[in-house]
Write a protein that holds these residues in place. Structure first.
Motif, PDB file in Angstrom:
ATOM      1  N   LYS A   1       0.822  -1.206   0.000  1.00 43.94           N
ATOM      2  CA  LYS A   1       0.000   0.000   0.000  1.00 43.94           C
ATOM      3  C   LYS A   1       0.863   1.266   0.000  1.00 43.94           C
ATOM      4  N   ILE A   2       2.000   1.207   0.690  1.00 43.74           N
ATOM      5  CA  ILE A   2       2.901   2.361   0.693  1.00 43.74           C
ATOM      6  C   ILE A   2       3.464   2.586  -0.710  1.00 43.74           C
ATOM      7  N   LYS A   3       3.820   1.496  -1.389  1.00 40.01           N
ATOM      8  CA  LYS A   3       4.293   1.606  -2.776  1.00 40.01           C
ATOM      9  C   LYS A   3       3.218   2.233  -3.660  1.00 40.01           C
ATOM     10  N   PHE A   4       1.981   1.843  -3.411  1.00 35.01           N
ATOM     11  CA  PHE A   4       0.858   2.390  -4.172  1.00 35.01           C
ATOM     12  C   PHE A   4       0.746   3.903  -3.962  1.00 35.01           C
ATOM     13  N   LEU A   5       0.927   4.364  -2.730  1.00 28.99           N
ATOM     14  CA  LEU A   5       0.875   5.801  -2.434  1.00 28.99           C
ATOM     15  C   LEU A   5       1.989   6.555  -3.143  1.00 28.99           C
ATOM     16  N   ILE A   6       3.156   5.911  -3.236  1.00 27.90           N
ATOM     17  CA  ILE A   6       4.285   6.528  -3.942  1.00 27.90           C
ATOM     18  C   ILE A   6       4.006   6.590  -5.434  1.00 27.90           C
ATOM     19  N   GLU A   7       3.479   5.504  -5.978  1.00 27.37           N
ATOM     20  CA  GLU A   7       3.156   5.457  -7.409  1.00 27.37           C
ATOM     21  C   GLU A   7       2.110   6.505  -7.782  1.00 27.37           C
ATOM     22  N   LYS A   8       1.156   6.739  -6.898  1.00 30.01           N
ATOM     23  CA  LYS A   8       0.100   7.722  -7.149  1.00 30.01           C
ATOM     24  C   LYS A   8       0.537   9.138  -6.781  1.00 30.01           C
ATOM     25  N   LYS A   9       1.795   9.266  -6.345  1.00 28.56           N
ATOM     26  CA  LYS A   9       2.401  10.555  -6.002  1.00 28.56           C
ATOM     27  C   LYS A   9       1.668  11.263  -4.851  1.00 28.56           C
ATOM     28  N   ILE A  10       1.065  10.462  -3.992  1.00 28.88           N
ATOM     29  CA  ILE A  10       0.480  11.018  -2.765  1.00 28.88           C
ATOM     30  C   ILE A  10       1.611  11.418  -1.826  1.00 28.88           C
ATOM     31  N   ILE A  11       2.630  10.571  -1.818  1.00 29.89           N
ATOM     32  CA  ILE A  11       3.861  10.859  -1.081  1.00 29.89           C
ATOM     33  C   ILE A  11       5.031  10.659  -2.043  1.00 29.89           C
ATOM     34  N   LYS A  12       6.169  11.239  -1.736  1.00 31.12           N
ATOM     35  CA  LYS A  12       7.316  11.152  -2.640  1.00 31.12           C
ATOM     36  C   LYS A  12       8.152   9.903  -2.389  1.00 31.12           C
ATOM     37  N   GLU A  13       8.305   9.547  -1.112  1.00 28.07           N
ATOM     38  CA  GLU A  13       9.236   8.476  -0.792  1.00 28.07           C
ATOM     39  C   GLU A  13       8.860   7.770   0.503  1.00 28.07           C
ATOM     40  N   TRP A  14       9.557   6.660   0.744  1.00 29.14           N
ATOM     41  CA  TRP A  14       9.305   5.825   1.923  1.00 29.14           C
ATOM     42  C   TRP A  14       9.585   6.567   3.235  1.00 29.14           C
ATOM     43  N   SER A  15      10.448   7.555   3.181  1.00 30.07           N
ATOM     44  CA  SER A  15      10.856   8.258   4.400  1.00 30.07           C
ATOM     45  C   SER A  15      10.017   9.496   4.686  1.00 30.07           C
ATOM     46  N   ASP A  16       8.862   9.621   4.035  1.00 32.01           N
ATOM     47  CA  ASP A  16       7.956  10.740   4.301  1.00 32.01           C
ATOM     48  C   ASP A  16       7.581  10.747   5.781  1.00 32.01           C
ATOM     49  N   PRO A  17       7.701  11.894   6.457  1.00 30.88           N
ATOM     50  CA  PRO A  17       7.415  11.964   7.904  1.00 30.88           C
ATOM     51  C   PRO A  17       5.984  11.620   8.296  1.00 30.88           C
ATOM     52  N   ARG A  18       5.083  11.564   7.319  1.00 33.24           N
ATOM     53  CA  ARG A  18       3.699  11.197   7.644  1.00 33.24           C
ATOM     54  C   ARG A  18       3.493   9.690   7.676  1.00 33.24           C
ATOM     55  N   LEU A  19       4.483   8.947   7.181  1.00 31.23           N
ATOM     56  CA  LEU A  19       4.417   7.496   7.200  1.00 31.23           C
ATOM     57  C   LEU A  19       4.966   6.951   8.515  1.00 31.23           C
ATOM     58  N   LEU A  20       4.557   5.728   8.837  1.00 32.46           N
ATOM     59  CA  LEU A  20       5.086   5.084  10.035  1.00 32.46           C
ATOM     60  C   LEU A  20       6.188   4.096   9.686  1.00 32.46           C
ATOM     61  N   THR A  21       6.917   4.405   8.592  1.00 34.39           N
ATOM     62  CA  THR A  21       8.163   3.684   8.360  1.00 34.39           C
ATOM     63  C   THR A  21       9.162   4.172   9.406  1.00 34.39           C
TER      64      THR A  21
END
Length: 548
Positions: free
Chosen positions: A272-292
């Motif tokens: 799902k995180i990859k999907f958000l990146i593909e849809k350009k909702i977020i730029k990368e895995w290290s976005d501060p809004r993610l719980l990575t």
């Protein structure tokens, strides 16, 4: 940490095992697939496996599950190792890879074939799925299931040599196509992958084991005693045990499951995180809004706060959702007694205290922390011209009109009471400058309705950017929604240009500070910007008025 808490069900299992076999050497492992960044769910697994090893004087391996060249990338290896080290853990010996054991996997697969417990199937993926049936419909034997052992050995060797094209055949376990458990309906053990190079073995192999086949054997090879995973692998345990039993190994590892971590207003699935990146909702895995883990690090979360969260969440068998506010509580409790306080202005309005001399300068000594004396003191300077926050001057619904005088009074934190006498508006009819008169503190009563506000002297101020984050989703359980994009919080990220004190860097403790009434902030040095940039980690639980 773990010894101070009531023992969970895995602790009880380990203690029982130790009691029954006094010579047992506890060994756990953390086996990530290098196909993305680690998230806080992985942090819980890391915390569990490494702390169990530490508590019972054992060891914990780091093993990369690199059995699918289509998904795994070498770059993720380094990110995963960095995250584990940042959390404060050290794995036993060198990191390990499933690909190190490819020769052994192949030999064990041959054992199953020679026992008549595995066969080469020429059904394609779609056909295998149809033949497998469903929860309400029994599976159907593949037409290739009855192949003789000699033929299966010959075909499997050809698979290894690369004779067949990708997808032409696979190796399946021969268990029970009528089993109530779909996992036992002749699961795939090996598949052909020729169109993608493996980042480690390159072109040496063109057949790759599935997770279910490689995982249990890797545990055995590494002498893992307790293979701890999440509940989604509960059904896989039957296959885990079946494989180990039929390849004739001794001292078999045992698998135990705990509930997967779910947190409100977030998604943890790498897919799902990859999907958000593909849809350009977020730029990368290290976005501060993610719980990575890297996202939390960029947000300003500390390793200790994440471990405290994992410790308090604990291990259970029951799936549930953890409130996001509990994660915020953990970072607040970690920073509360450690970081200094300071004042910051997010939405500046200029104030001229005309009753003070033009060259007025008053040095005020204040505590770094209102309750902890050992953190020392700091100095702030009051001058004739200061900045206050527009939200402290007037509420957002109030419109100031030209030539209309607003009677406004407030107490400057650690200083005078001020009253407005004249308001200058700009061309947009917005407050630009407030002329005030000051009064001594005796005019201020603690129980009065006069609001205490923050301020910074103009001469001591410096521009700063404030990155403010909210939850990425507006719904509590976005992972359960068919179209989670519809529930994206459009206001989850904003940047505000405000003011801080010029000497703010010297008032911070390891890049952390609490801007009073605004929240805990992190000075993110990774951001390439000329201005100082503060990232808000979390808001304060309550905005309490300080009577001083």
């Amino acid at each position: 940490m773990q010894n101070n808490k009531k023992k969970n069900f895995i602790d009880k299992i380990i203690l029982k095992d130790i009691k029954n076999d006094k010579l047992i050497k506890i060994k756990t492992r953390f086996p990530p697939e290098p196909n993305g960044y680690l998230h806080i769910g992985h942090a819980k697994s890391i915390f569990t496996n490494f702390n169990i090893a530490k508590t019972y004087n054992g060891t914990c391996n780091l093993r990369f599950d690199d059995t699918n060249p289509y998904k795994e990338k070498k770059k993720y290896i380094n990110f995963i190792k960095e995250d584990i080290k940042w959390l404060g853990y050290k794995w036993h010996g060198n990191e390990k890879y499933c690909s190190n054991y490819f020769e052994k996997f192949y030999k064990y697969a041959m054992i199953l074939i020679k026992k008549g417990l595995a066969y080469v199937d020429n059904l394609n993926n779609k056909e295998i799925k149809i033949y497998r049936g469903s929860l309400t419909k029994k599976g159907i034997n593949s037409p290739f299931r009855s192949r003789k052992i000699e033929e299966n050995i010959m075909l499997f060797k050809k698979m290894k040599k690369g004779v067949f094209k990708e997808g032409y055949s696979c190796l399946r376990a021969k268990i029970n196509m009528s089993s109530k458990r779909i996992i036992l309906r002749d699961p795939v053990l090996y598949r052909i992958i020729k169109l993608k190079k493996h980042f480690k073995t390159i072109n040496k192999w063109c057949i790759y084991p599935t997770y279910d086949f490689s995982h249990c054997i890797s545990d055995y090879i590494e002498k893992v005693t307790h293979s701890i995973c999440t509940l989604e692998f509960q059904d896989n345990k039957i296959l885990y045990n079946w494989i180990l039993k039929n390849i004739d190994v001794k001292k078999k590892p045992k698998q135990y499951e705990f509930a997967r971590l779910n947190i409100e207003y977030s998604v943890l699935s790498k897919r799902k995180i990859k999907f958000l990146i593909e849809k350009k909702i977020i730029k990368e895995w290290s976005d501060p809004r993610l719980l990575t883990i890297s996202g939390l690090r960029n947000r300003g979360y500390t390793p200790n706060s994440i471990k405290k969260f994992c410790y308090n969440v604990g291990l259970t068998k029951k799936e549930n959702y953890i409130q996001f506010s509990f994660l915020e509580h953990c970072i607040r409790s970690d920073l509360d007694k450690k970081v200094n306080r300071a004042m910051a202005i997010l939405y500046p309005i200029k104030v001229i205290i005309y009753s003070l001399p033009k060259n007025y300068k008053k040095i005020i000594k204040i505590p770094n922390h209102p309750k902890i004396k050992k953190l020392g003191t700091q100095k702030i300077i009051l001058r004739r011209e200061i900045y206050i926050d527009k939200n402290d001057f007037i509420n957002n619904n109030h419109i100031i009109e030209k030539n209309v005088h607003i009677k406004w009074k407030a107490k400057l934190r650690y200083s005078y009471v001020i009253k407005s006498k004249k308001i200058i508006l700009n061309s947009l009819n917005q407050t630009q400058t407030i002329y005030c008169k000051h009064y001594q503190n005796k005019c201020f009563k603690k129980n009065s309705k006069v609001k205490i506000i923050h301020w910074i002297s103009k001469k001591e101020s410096i521009k700063s950017k404030f990155k403010l984050y909210e939850n990425l989703f507006v719904t509590r359980r976005p992972a359960n929604k068919k179209n989670m994009i519809q529930y994206i919080n459009k206001n989850s990220s904003k940047t505000i240009c405000g003011l801080v004190q010029k000497d703010i860097i010297y008032k911070m403790l390891k890049n952390y500070i609490q801007f009073e009434r605004i929240g805990y902030f992190f000075l993110n040095k990774n951001i390439k910007d000329k201005n100082i940039t503060f990232t808000r980690i979390t808001k304060l639980k309550k905005n309490k008025k300080c009577q001083k």
